[in-house]
Design an enzyme around this catalytic site. Structure first.
Site, PDB file in Angstrom:
ATOM      1  N   ASP A 316       1.185  -1.155   0.164  1.00 31.12           N
ATOM      2  CA  ASP A 316       0.091   0.050   0.018  1.00 31.12           C
ATOM      3  C   ASP A 316       0.854   1.389   0.018  1.00 31.12           C
ATOM      4  O   ASP A 316       1.707   0.881  -0.199  1.00 31.12           O
ATOM      5  CB  ASP A 316      -1.071  -0.270   1.577  1.00 31.12           C
ATOM      6  CG  ASP A 316      -1.952   0.846   1.124  1.00 31.12           C
ATOM      7  OD1 ASP A 316      -3.359   0.535   1.881  1.00 31.12           O
ATOM      8  OD2 ASP A 316      -2.168   1.502   0.353  1.00 31.12           O
ATOM      9  N   GLU A 513     -10.930   6.741   3.262  1.00 25.61           N
ATOM     10  CA  GLU A 513     -10.188   5.959   4.577  1.00 25.61           C
ATOM     11  C   GLU A 513     -10.145   6.363   6.298  1.00 25.61           C
ATOM     12  O   GLU A 513     -11.016   6.440   6.274  1.00 25.61           O
ATOM     13  CB  GLU A 513      -9.109   6.270   4.243  1.00 25.61           C
ATOM     14  CG  GLU A 513      -8.387   5.444   2.656  1.00 25.61           C
ATOM     15  CD  GLU A 513      -6.902   5.433   2.101  1.00 25.61           C
ATOM     16  OE1 GLU A 513      -6.665   5.955   1.166  1.00 25.61           O
ATOM     17  OE2 GLU A 513      -6.115   4.816   2.799  1.00 25.61           O
TER      18      GLU A 513
HETATM   19  C1  GLC Z   1      -4.230   4.687  -0.073  1.00 24.81           C
HETATM   20  C2  GLC Z   1      -5.369   2.893  -0.221  1.00 24.81           C
HETATM   21  C3  GLC Z   1      -5.145   2.049  -1.707  1.00 24.81           C
HETATM   22  C4  GLC Z   1      -4.940   2.512  -2.594  1.00 24.81           C
HETATM   23  C5  GLC Z   1      -3.670   3.027  -2.677  1.00 24.81           C
HETATM   24  C6  GLC Z   1      -3.224   3.465  -3.791  1.00 24.81           C
HETATM   25  O1  GLC Z   1      -4.017   4.670   0.796  1.00 24.81           O
HETATM   26  O2  GLC Z   1      -5.449   2.169   1.429  1.00 24.81           O
HETATM   27  O3  GLC Z   1      -6.503   1.047  -0.761  1.00 24.81           O
HETATM   28  O4  GLC Z   1      -5.445   1.299  -2.898  1.00 24.81           O
HETATM   29  O5  GLC Z   1      -3.129   3.928  -0.934  1.00 24.81           O
HETATM   30  O6  GLC Z   1      -4.193   5.227  -3.909  1.00 24.81           O
END
Ligand code: GLC
Length: 622
Positions: A316, A513
């Site tokens: 992530d 988030e």
């Molecule tokens: C974010 C998320 C994830 C996403 C990634 C790229 O923090 O947790 O779901 O795909 O970053 O944007």
């Protein structure tokens, strides 16, 4: 945390749906039909031949994913042999957010990769989580919480296939979706990204979405690479263990025994792997105090060993930064645990430098590097990216159907099927299209950004007319009624006296988030006021809740004659009007338990406390 009663038994009980019982009984192993032919198979000799020719810098470059907005120089793609780029939630083309600008951006970066010694094309990833939702004009579908309420696998597959097509219109071929989280506490800001609180429904719709994105072959120019995320138990964290300022839930710690971990949270990954998902994203969160992004047992032994996952793990966004105060040690922990590609949006140079040192010092073995690169190449070959006759340019002919009426019609159908009718006193619904006057109220009635929610054009979503081509609920109501019907509107519900009926469209404003972690899910005062003012006008009151999760309704339920949960429906507000005015009889069933009060949350623990306002699977029709 006890595991939930089997979905099939509950659903069959609540809505006579027996179709799910077949695989619930097989819980713990993927359904037979989930075992698609392996889309990653068939290229091993070519993978090995290329791997054998690669230098260490070229291998480590393939393991590196930068965010295009932080590229200090596009030529860094060549200099560092970058294997992948992403656009994060707000990482748009500098010049403008248009279909052409996105396509030109994608092609420019690919052309840099074509200037490297081995000409290995980039993988370009983006969060196309409910349509190609970074790009203006794309069709924005209901978020997963609404799709869960449809339980319509063919519709869910179609949505993923259309999203893939609209992505391909820009050239982009990798989505960080589906989220196969199993949200167990509605206070979590990512609840709406989950299909359901029940792992059986998540497994079904998650695998269906993977097949919709990846098609029957990853080589298909209309297929895109999918990502099952966030592995593992991101939806089971405890309140107070998260990262938000209120120490919420997001990125927190899930504290369950391994049997529960497997039954509730691993279950969807069994079907996603069996469906041939090409990538999996480990979670920021932890299991019993150990960070997932450095969890060797779960990443390597369970996922790659036991489940036989043959694609690659993509971290992530900056997730490795959380693993250790020393960045180099953090990298060592994660790569040795089984991480294959690392999302290092703005620290790609440091990452490459540290990993190179770790290999030279023997702290990361060459065989671990080769395993990671082998997996990445396996996916790139499976996608046809390495085929001599394969252009890395976009198929711009697909742009004619981008945001098209045909795509919007499917999104409208998804909205219809996602709505859950929770109350219909005195058969208030369906409403007449011939009423003399309808008064509409509520902050979410005429606000496209509020109905599309987070992950729309920008990370947190927005307010107002966030993208062209959409229809607000108010606009949809005006279109649906007869020319002689007078539709009036006030956010606070004043001025409703004399109308035949009032419709209040209320709920949440966008978030994503940790920004969506809440300790209180009660409706805001502005919503209560809007409904109260309609009630005071002495007319029938219909309430439509637009939210990323069940809300605590309080006495608002008594004030409403009819109440509909619309979740985050996306751009096609016409689907809401279709249900309000009888053009589509509601069929949606709750994919999440609806609590009576905050003190019941988390409510779906399978224990005696299970006394919700509306149980999982509930939904009326008329
Ligand atoms: C974010 C998320 C994830 C996403 C990634 C790229 O923090 O947790 O779901 O795909 O970053 O944007």
């Amino acid at each position: 945390m006890a595991s939930p009663p089997r979905l099939a038994s509950r659903l069959a009980l609540l809505s006579g749906v027996a179709v799910l019982s077949t695989f619930a009984a097989s819980c713990g192993t993927p359904r037979p039909d989930a075992r698609a032919s392996d889309p990653l198979a068939g290229n091993e000799p070519r993978v090995e031949e290329l791997l054998a020719r690669m230098t260490v810098p070229e291998k480590i470059g393939q393991m590196t994913q930068a965010d295009q907005e932080f590229l200090q120089d596009p030529a860094d793609i060549e200099k560092y042999f970058l294997g992948s780029l992403l656009s994060g939630g707000t990482s748009d083309p500098r010049e403008s957010n248009t279909l052409q600008a996105w396509t030109d951006l994608y092609e420019r970066y690919q052309q840099h990769a074509q200037r490297t010694r081995l000409k290995i094309p980039l993988l370009y990833g983006i969060d196309a989580v409910h349509g190609h939702s970074n790009v203006l004009g794309a069709v924005i579908f209901p978020h997963n919480i609404g799709l869960g309420a449809t339980r319509d696998t063919e519709l869910v597959r179609q949505i993923a296939a259309i999203t893939a097509q609209e992505m391909r219109a820009t050239g982009i071929h990798w989505t960080f979706a589906p989220c196969v989280c199993v949200p167990r506490d509605e206070r979590w800001g990512r609840t709406y990204e989950g299909f359901s609180e029940d792992p059986e429904l998540v497994a079904l719709l998650g695998a269906t979405t993977v097949r919709g994105f990846q098609g029957t072959s990853l080589r298909d120019p209309l297929s895109v690479l999918a990502t099952a995320k966030h592995y593992l138990a991101d939806g089971g964290t405890l309140m107070g263990t998260g990262v938000g300022e209120g120490r919420g839930l997001d990125q927190g710690d899930t504290r369950v025994d391994e049997q529960t971990l497997r039954r509730v949270f691993l279950r969807p990954y069994q079907d996603a792997v069996a469906a041939g998902v090409g990538t999996i994203m480990p979670s920021y969160s932890s299991w019993n105090g150990v960070k997932m992004s450095a969890h060797r047992y779960l990443l390597t032994d369970v996922l790659k060993g036991e489940l036989g996952f043959r694609g690659f793990l993509i971290s992530d966004y900056r997730a490795l930064n959380q693993l250790d105060p020393d960045y180099k040690t953090a990298i060592e922990k994660s790569i040795n645990a089984g991480m294959d590609m690392v999302m290092v949006p703005d620290t790609y140079k440091e990452f490459i430098g540290h990993l190179t040192e770790l290999v030279n010092e023997g702290r990361v073995s060459s065989s671990r590097i080769d395993d990671a690169v082998r997996r990445i190449l396996r996916v790139k070959f499976a996608m046809g990216l390495m085929d001599a006759d394969r252009s890395v340019l976009a198929d711009r002919s697909l742009q004619a159907s981008f945001g098209s009426a045909a795509h919007r019609a499917v999104a409208r159908q998804a909205v219809r099927e996602s709505l859950v009718l929770l109350k219909n006193g005195g058969r208030t619904l369906p409403l007449s299209k011939g009423a003399a006057r309808i008064h509409v109220a509520g902050k979410n009635a005429d606000n496209l950004g509020h109905q599309t929610g987070g992950w729309t054009i920008s990370w947190q979503g927005g307010s107002g007319n966030v993208t062209p081509g959409g229809t607000t609920v108010l606009a949809a109501i005006k279109k649906a009624v007869s020319p002689n019907t007078n539709v009036t509107f006030s956010v606070d519900g004043t001025g409703a006296a004399g109308a035949d009926v009032g419709i209040a469209v209320i709920g949440e404003t966008p978030y994503a988030e940790m920004m969506g972690d809440r300790s209180d899910l009660a409706l805001g005062p502005e919503d209560v006021t809007a409904v109260r003012n309609l009630r005071a006008a002495g007319i029938p009151v219909v309430v439509v809740v637009i939210s990323g999760r069940p809300m605590i309704l309080g006495d608002l339920l008594d004030q409403a004659d009819a109440l509909v949960a619309a979740w985050l429906p996306g751009t096609e507000g016409d689907g809401v009007a279709d249900v309000l005015f009888g053009d589509y009889r509601p069929t949606g069933k709750l994919a999440y338990t609806w609590p009576r009060s905050m003190d019941q949350i988390p409510i779906n623990q399978g224990d005696a406390r299970y006394d919700p306002l509306f149980p999982l699977g509930y939904g009326l029709t008329y």
